[in-house]
Design a protein around this motif. Sequence first.
Motif, PDB file in Angstrom:
ATOM      1  N   ALA A 176       0.836  -1.212   0.000  1.00 31.30           N
ATOM      2  CA  ALA A 176       0.000   0.000   0.000  1.00 31.30           C
ATOM      3  C   ALA A 176       0.867   1.257   0.000  1.00 31.30           C
ATOM      4  O   ALA A 176       0.569   2.236  -0.706  1.00 31.30           O
ATOM      5  CB  ALA A 176      -0.927  -0.015   1.214  1.00 31.30           C
ATOM      6  N   ALA A 177       1.963   1.240   0.780  1.00 34.54           N
ATOM      7  CA  ALA A 177       2.852   2.407   0.843  1.00 34.54           C
ATOM      8  C   ALA A 177       3.523   2.654  -0.505  1.00 34.54           C
ATOM      9  O   ALA A 177       3.666   3.810  -0.939  1.00 34.54           O
ATOM     10  CB  ALA A 177       3.904   2.197   1.927  1.00 34.54           C
ATOM     11  N   GLN A 199       2.340   1.695  -3.481  1.00 34.89           N
ATOM     12  CA  GLN A 199       1.307   2.172  -4.401  1.00 34.89           C
ATOM     13  C   GLN A 199       1.055   3.670  -4.189  1.00 34.89           C
ATOM     14  O   GLN A 199       0.935   4.442  -5.149  1.00 34.89           O
ATOM     15  CB  GLN A 199       0.016   1.378  -4.179  1.00 34.89           C
ATOM     16  CG  GLN A 199       0.092  -0.061  -4.663  1.00 34.89           C
ATOM     17  CD  GLN A 199      -1.130  -0.868  -4.247  1.00 34.89           C
ATOM     18  OE1 GLN A 199      -1.870  -0.473  -3.347  1.00 34.89           O
ATOM     19  NE2 GLN A 199      -1.335  -2.004  -4.900  1.00 34.89           N
ATOM     20  N   ASP A 200       0.974   4.056  -2.936  1.00 37.48           N
ATOM     21  CA  ASP A 200       0.770   5.459  -2.593  1.00 37.48           C
ATOM     22  C   ASP A 200       1.935   6.317  -3.112  1.00 37.48           C
ATOM     23  O   ASP A 200       1.732   7.415  -3.635  1.00 37.48           O
ATOM     24  CB  ASP A 200       0.634   5.591  -1.073  1.00 37.48           C
ATOM     25  CG  ASP A 200       0.343   7.015  -0.645  1.00 37.48           C
ATOM     26  OD1 ASP A 200      -0.733   7.520  -1.011  1.00 37.48           O
ATOM     27  OD2 ASP A 200       1.181   7.610   0.042  1.00 37.48           O
ATOM     28  N   LYS A 241       1.682   9.501  -5.654  1.00 37.56           N
ATOM     29  CA  LYS A 241       2.034  10.821  -5.128  1.00 37.56           C
ATOM     30  C   LYS A 241       3.259  11.407  -5.828  1.00 37.56           C
ATOM     31  O   LYS A 241       3.309  12.603  -6.105  1.00 37.56           O
ATOM     32  CB  LYS A 241       2.266  10.735  -3.622  1.00 37.56           C
ATOM     33  CG  LYS A 241       0.961  10.608  -2.834  1.00 37.56           C
ATOM     34  CD  LYS A 241       1.182  10.687  -1.343  1.00 37.56           C
ATOM     35  CE  LYS A 241      -0.157  10.686  -0.604  1.00 37.56           C
ATOM     36  NZ  LYS A 241      -0.005  10.670   0.859  1.00 37.56           N
ATOM     37  N   SER A 243      -8.628   0.292  -4.054  1.00 39.22           N
ATOM     38  CA  SER A 243      -7.179   0.418  -3.913  1.00 39.22           C
ATOM     39  C   SER A 243      -6.867   1.506  -2.897  1.00 39.22           C
ATOM     40  O   SER A 243      -7.513   2.547  -2.890  1.00 39.22           O
ATOM     41  CB  SER A 243      -6.553   0.766  -5.264  1.00 39.22           C
ATOM     42  OG  SER A 243      -5.195   1.054  -5.092  1.00 39.22           O
ATOM     43  N   PRO A 244      -5.890   1.295  -2.036  1.00 40.14           N
ATOM     44  CA  PRO A 244      -5.586   2.295  -1.005  1.00 40.14           C
ATOM     45  C   PRO A 244      -5.043   3.595  -1.575  1.00 40.14           C
ATOM     46  O   PRO A 244      -4.991   4.593  -0.876  1.00 40.14           O
ATOM     47  CB  PRO A 244      -4.548   1.590  -0.136  1.00 40.14           C
ATOM     48  CG  PRO A 244      -3.920   0.583  -1.031  1.00 40.14           C
ATOM     49  CD  PRO A 244      -5.003   0.124  -1.951  1.00 40.14           C
ATOM     50  N   ILE A 245      -4.646   3.626  -2.842  1.00 38.52           N
ATOM     51  CA  ILE A 245      -4.045   4.852  -3.378  1.00 38.52           C
ATOM     52  C   ILE A 245      -5.081   5.928  -3.635  1.00 38.52           C
ATOM     53  O   ILE A 245      -4.727   7.075  -3.879  1.00 38.52           O
ATOM     54  CB  ILE A 245      -3.270   4.561  -4.682  1.00 38.52           C
ATOM     55  CG1 ILE A 245      -4.199   4.031  -5.774  1.00 38.52           C
ATOM     56  CG2 ILE A 245      -2.144   3.606  -4.438  1.00 38.52           C
ATOM     57  CD1 ILE A 245      -3.511   3.836  -7.097  1.00 38.52           C
ATOM     58  N   TYR A 246      -6.327   5.571  -3.593  1.00 34.91           N
ATOM     59  CA  TYR A 246      -7.361   6.572  -3.854  1.00 34.91           C
ATOM     60  C   TYR A 246      -7.930   7.184  -2.581  1.00 34.91           C
ATOM     61  O   TYR A 246      -8.954   7.836  -2.613  1.00 34.91           O
ATOM     62  CB  TYR A 246      -8.485   5.954  -4.689  1.00 34.91           C
ATOM     63  CG  TYR A 246      -8.013   5.521  -6.046  1.00 34.91           C
ATOM     64  CD1 TYR A 246      -7.556   6.453  -6.973  1.00 34.91           C
ATOM     65  CD2 TYR A 246      -7.988   4.169  -6.395  1.00 34.91           C
ATOM     66  CE1 TYR A 246      -7.092   6.059  -8.215  1.00 34.91           C
ATOM     67  CE2 TYR A 246      -7.530   3.775  -7.633  1.00 34.91           C
ATOM     68  CZ  TYR A 246      -7.080   4.720  -8.548  1.00 34.91           C
ATOM     69  OH  TYR A 246      -6.625   4.333  -9.771  1.00 34.91           O
ATOM     70  N   THR A 247      -7.309   6.957  -1.454  1.00 38.46           N
ATOM     71  CA  THR A 247      -7.774   7.576  -0.207  1.00 38.46           C
ATOM     72  C   THR A 247      -7.519   9.079  -0.279  1.00 38.46           C
ATOM     73  O   THR A 247      -6.508   9.519  -0.833  1.00 38.46           O
ATOM     74  CB  THR A 247      -7.027   6.988   1.002  1.00 38.46           C
ATOM     75  OG1 THR A 247      -5.632   7.110   0.771  1.00 38.46           O
ATOM     76  CG2 THR A 247      -7.385   5.534   1.205  1.00 38.46           C
ATOM     77  N   ASN A 297      -6.710  13.056   0.877  1.00 38.92           N
ATOM     78  CA  ASN A 297      -5.662  13.670   1.689  1.00 38.92           C
ATOM     79  C   ASN A 297      -6.091  13.647   3.157  1.00 38.92           C
ATOM     80  O   ASN A 297      -7.208  14.007   3.496  1.00 38.92           O
ATOM     81  CB  ASN A 297      -5.438  15.119   1.223  1.00 38.92           C
ATOM     82  CG  ASN A 297      -4.126  15.669   1.747  1.00 38.92           C
ATOM     83  OD1 ASN A 297      -3.819  15.540   2.922  1.00 38.92           O
ATOM     84  ND2 ASN A 297      -3.363  16.297   0.867  1.00 38.92           N
ATOM     85  N   TYR A 311       7.615  12.192   4.803  1.00 37.91           N
ATOM     86  CA  TYR A 311       7.186  11.257   3.758  1.00 37.91           C
ATOM     87  C   TYR A 311       8.384  10.408   3.363  1.00 37.91           C
ATOM     88  O   TYR A 311       9.287  10.859   2.662  1.00 37.91           O
ATOM     89  CB  TYR A 311       6.611  11.983   2.543  1.00 37.91           C
ATOM     90  CG  TYR A 311       5.932  11.015   1.598  1.00 37.91           C
ATOM     91  CD1 TYR A 311       4.685  10.492   1.905  1.00 37.91           C
ATOM     92  CD2 TYR A 311       6.564  10.590   0.438  1.00 37.91           C
ATOM     93  CE1 TYR A 311       4.070   9.578   1.075  1.00 37.91           C
ATOM     94  CE2 TYR A 311       5.958   9.682  -0.399  1.00 37.91           C
ATOM     95  CZ  TYR A 311       4.706   9.183  -0.085  1.00 37.91           C
ATOM     96  OH  TYR A 311       4.094   8.255  -0.894  1.00 37.91           O
TER      97      TYR A 311
END
Length: 665
Positions: free
Chosen positions: A13-14, A16-17, A21, A57-61, A63, A237
């Motif tokens: 998940a990290a 993918q994020d 980003k 997918s966790p990337i669409y969470t 901000n 980050y």
Amino acid sequence: MSLSANEIAQLRAALQDAVVKCSERCLYQSSKWAAELLNALPETEEQDVTIEGQSASPIYTPNSDPEEALLEAKELSKYLLAKSFFDCREYDRCAAVFLPDSLLSSVLNSKLEPTTAQTKGKAKATTSNRTSTPVKLPKISQKSLFLALYAKFLSGEKRRNEDTEMVMGPQDAGSILNKQLLVVGRYLSTWFEERETKEGDIAGSQGWLEYLYGMVLAKEKNDKKALSYFIQSVHKYTMNWGCWLEMTSLISRVEDLNQILAECPQNIVSYMFHLHTSLELYQQSSGLASSLEQLLSIFPTSSFLLTCNALLAYHSKDLMAAEQHFGRLLSLHPHRLDSLDHYSNILYVLNLRPKLAFLAHICSSIDRFRPESCVVIGNYYSLLSMHDKAVQYFRRALTLDRSCLSAWTLMGHEYVELKNTHAAIESYRRAVDVNRRDYRAWYGLGQTYEMIEMHTYALWYYKKAAGLRPWDGKMWMAVGSCLQKMGRERDGIKALKRALLVDAYYEVGSSFGSGGDMLGGRTATGQMDPDVLLQIAIMYDQLGEEEESKAYMELCVAQEEGGEAAQGNLAESVRIHNDSPAGSDDGTVEDADNVGHEGTGVTAATSKARMWLARFAMRTADYHTANRLATELCQDGVEVEEAKALVREVRSRLEASGMFDDPAG
């Protein structure tokens, strides 16, 4: 290192994020690095993450900061416009979407600094009494602000490259600066001041703007402050690989790396940073190999880690293993050009011309206008001794990327071959400007100055190279030879003894030296380089210390057979330092019982040593020894005529003394 299923899911998940980003902020290399690692993670049966009963997918969470999320939503149309301009490389248009030039000018003028007036050659600082009104910065999301300022930064870099003269041309001084650094740095400084808390933190910052400000400071040579901002950035980050790479470029010593690593967050990315930076510092300890093995157990097909594996073997001087690792990497990722310039260097040293030709063909077919492709093709022409053609391709690589370290260093080598020492020195100097850790460029400068007999300069550069790579025998051999030419035999002997000491730490198969056994119990064991031993013996002879000279001449001759005789009894003489080479992290020496002690056979060095011993025996009236050595020389085929003359002289002496019929020993 083994991760649980939950930890792997979090890591996925990290990553993918990070891909999204970094891509949103147009940090394409960092995005690519994260995407390659992401796809190197072994697949599991269930990779979807369920959010509120839905598979997503966790990337669409959104901000996590509600204020930033609201600003990003309001700016979406403008952001998409700016990003489309950036992707088309219209950097000024991209920046102007959020930060028009009038706003940037007002920010720049709001921070007046002391002006300096020049009067009759003397500088006099006068501070203006006017006070400027602080400019209120517009309310922009951090994502949009980063994109705009990064575009302005790249606009300056693009214009700097356009204003630069032809590579190595008459006007190419390499000193043109990015004119946008000032405005970008001022804007970021104002932004940080507005948000700075009493504790010194930046309220609500996500780490991206610290990264950009660090890059600006690094370009301005403010390394200490730049590092502090980079460290702040990775704390906020972690997955921005570009920030870690910027830190690597500012680290010149292992001690600095360890100190900075203690201030960084401790996670898998900092683990990779330690590995990558250690390789950039030419380290090759067993601890690094262990770290790499653990990371490869998590990312078995990662091109980044496989490249690190190949470079680790390369720095350990195991060129055959490095070649095999790069070959496997090429088979797994046939369209990847990153680091293939290192592969071409290995093929060049190993003289594997067919493989180098094949590699050059692959690079040319994929993208002939990548700097790596140009370096590979240049190496191929160099192997064919077409040095002018090689220089042409190295120039092309530098036209595409002025910071291509391999091209600067290799072009220096080509100019040395072409006997153009002035151009060679300039190439090596530019390589050092790009990366002051490049020991090859420092060594090349030393060689070039030695060619023109400027030994003081050569010695200084050789010492710089030896300081960067202290456990490389070739560096100390160069220092010792240079000291000898300067008439400093005593210091030269110390340097050459150190070359013997450190070469004994590496196995046979290095590109220079003789390798040999490990140094166990602080004594010099294993095969030694006959040329170095001969050089030490000659220097002792020049000092008038014949017994020391004789001992090293005998040790030189003993290298022909190898075995116990080649080890000698010169442990105390060779042992000139109480520190041990960094063979492993804990200071212990690895077991090397299986390393052989094969002899070198007859060489020019051993023949010269045998001739010296024969003449020494003549001077001391040891005619039987002189006769034996001279007879052996007749069979060597190196100095036959001189040996035959010596045999005749020995026999005449023996006949005159009535000992000719005695055993020759």
